[in-house]
Design a protein around this motif. Structure first.
Motif, PDB file in Angstrom:
ATOM      1  N   GLN A   1       0.813  -1.216   0.000  1.00 26.97           N
ATOM      2  CA  GLN A   1       0.000   0.000   0.000  1.00 26.97           C
ATOM      3  C   GLN A   1       0.848   1.268   0.000  1.00 26.97           C
ATOM      4  OE1 GLN A   1      -3.421   0.069  -0.162  1.00 26.97           O
ATOM      5  NE2 GLN A   1      -3.415  -2.175  -0.331  1.00 26.97           N
TER       6      GLN A   1
ATOM      7  N   VAL B   1      -7.809  -0.762   5.125  1.00 23.61           N
ATOM      8  CA  VAL B   1      -7.571  -1.961   4.324  1.00 23.61           C
ATOM      9  C   VAL B   1      -7.686  -3.156   5.247  1.00 23.61           C
ATOM     10  CG1 VAL B   1      -5.928  -3.238   2.912  1.00 23.61           C
ATOM     11  CG2 VAL B   1      -6.070  -0.749   2.702  1.00 23.61           C
TER      12      VAL B   1
ATOM     13  N   ARG C   1      -7.695   5.764   4.390  1.00 20.93           N
ATOM     14  CA  ARG C   1      -8.494   4.617   4.023  1.00 20.93           C
ATOM     15  C   ARG C   1      -8.209   3.464   4.996  1.00 20.93           C
ATOM     16  NH1 ARG C   1      -4.066   4.916   0.715  1.00 20.93           N
ATOM     17  NH2 ARG C   1      -2.899   2.988   0.230  1.00 20.93           N
TER      18      ARG C   1
END
Length: 248
Positions: free
Chosen positions: A35, A246, A244
């Motif tokens: 990421q 994950v 975000r």
């Protein structure tokens, strides 16, 4: 400011099983690198679980070879990881709650919890903190759980030039609202990014709240939706933060 990607690793620890927890940490590190994460922060005592009764038996010197797989992975991935472990800085001294900084460049730094929760003195001694991480133009101060409940701790970090405050914690369901209100307030008051990495499930008899989160001066950037394992990621590009979650 340069681009920067930070993440809180919300993990489930197996009580006292350091080898198994190391393997799970390696999985998180690989997922974080995919990421684009540069700094990954794990919860308080993430490698053992929050198990004060086991701390004396499990405590290591920071340079112990047990950490070698994690240190090698950090170098391989060019990722800095902050992991939680009971440590002894010398054989004759007590056990400290450590946050070990495994550098992407192979370096090792140690932060030790300065403020103990009531009752922790039966298993641990208070530590001395540690140096902030220098990251280009950024200065990242660390905290372990009860440290942040003392307002002087984040204030001192801010006054020393920190613009990011990263806390490795165990926050229970009952304490979550009050503790996260404090952390969000510090982000606004001191104009810092505040990152909180919490356990994703029970540990040491505590029902943890999960919901690891990252705030900036305007409020929440990103948070885990609840308990379980997850990465909570914040990315800065052009001076603007986005976030975000994950799932792992």
């Amino acid at each position: 400011m340069t681009a920067l990607t930070l993440a809180a690793a919300q993990t489930l620890s197996i009580a006292g099983d350091v080898p198994a927890n190391i393997q799970r940490h390696l999985t998180f590190m690989r997922a974080a690198a995919e990421q684009g994460v540069q700094l990954l922060v794990f919860p308080e005592l993430s490698l053992t679980g929050y198990e004060p009764a086991l701390a004396a038996e499990l405590a290591i010197a920071p340079e112990d070879a047990v950490l070698s797989p994690l240190r090698e992975m950090a170098r391989e991935l060019r990722l800095t990881a902050v992991v939680g472990m009971p440590v002894r800085l010398a054989p004759e001294v007590g056990v400290l709650i450590g946050a070990l900084v495994l550098g992407a460049d192979g370096s090792l730094a140690v932060y030790t919890k300065q403020h103990l929760h009531p009752g922790e003195e039966a298993a641990f001694i208070a530590g001395q903190g540690g140096e902030a991480l220098e990251w280009g133009d950024d200065r990242i101060a660390l905290a372990v759980c009860a440290d942040f409940s003392h307002s002087s701790h984040p204030r001192n970090a801010a006054e020393s030039g920190a613009n990011i405050y990263a806390a490795c914690v165990l926050i229970s369901e009952g304490g979550y609202a009050a503790d996260t209100a404090l952390l969000q307030a510090y982000a606004a008051e001191h104009r810092m990014i505040v990152l909180m990495a919490n356990h994703g499930g029970p540990t040491g008899g505590w029902t943890c709240a999960g919901q690891s989160a990252i705030w900036d001066t305007n409020g929440l950037i990103a948070a885990a939706s609840g308990i379980g394992e997850a990465l909570v990621i914040a990315h800065r590009e052009g001076g603007r933060w986005t976030g975000r979650q994950v799932e792992i």
